[in-house]
Design a protein around this motif. Sequence first.
Motif, short mmCIF file in Angstrom:
data_model
loop_
_atom_site.label_atom_id
_atom_site.label_comp_id
_atom_site.label_asym_id
_atom_site.label_seq_id
_atom_site.Cartn_x
_atom_site.Cartn_y
_atom_site.Cartn_z
N ASN A 11 0.86 -1.17 0.00
CA ASN A 11 0.00 0.00 0.00
C ASN A 11 0.91 1.23 0.00
O ASN A 11 1.46 1.61 1.03
N ARG A 12 1.09 1.84 -1.16
CA ARG A 12 2.03 2.95 -1.30
C ARG A 12 1.67 4.14 -0.43
O ARG A 12 2.53 4.89 -0.01
N THR A 13 0.40 4.33 -0.18
CA THR A 13 0.00 5.49 0.63
C THR A 13 0.36 5.31 2.10
O THR A 13 0.48 6.27 2.83
N ALA A 14 0.57 4.07 2.54
CA ALA A 14 0.90 3.81 3.95
C ALA A 14 2.40 3.86 4.21
O ALA A 14 2.82 3.93 5.36
N ARG A 17 7.71 8.21 2.57
CA ARG A 17 8.21 8.62 1.25
C ARG A 17 9.62 8.10 0.99
O ARG A 17 9.98 7.82 -0.15
N LEU A 20 9.62 4.68 -0.66
CA LEU A 20 8.99 4.52 -1.97
C LEU A 20 10.05 4.57 -3.06
O LEU A 20 10.94 5.43 -3.05
#
Length: 84
Positions: A11-14, A17, A20
């Motif tokens: 889950n990239r939003t969790a 930064r 990522l």
Amino acid sequence: MTIHTPVSHANRTALPRALLGRRPIRKSEYQFAFEMGELVTLLCTGEQAVIVARLQMLDCIDEYVIELVEVDCDPLRVLDFQIA
């Protein structure tokens, strides 16, 4: 024998930064023949014009929006082979 469980997508939003991965920036490889603001000449009349917009649809011929120099009229749409 080691059995690995399948890893689902993160889950990239969790994620923070810093964790990522950077996605490569896709730059367009296509180059227009004329640049914005460039002074060009209409082949049919010999009048000078300035490129104000550029369009290119699905690998077709380039289309430009031009304004004639020292002429009070609406912008014109021309194809790339109509200007020099």
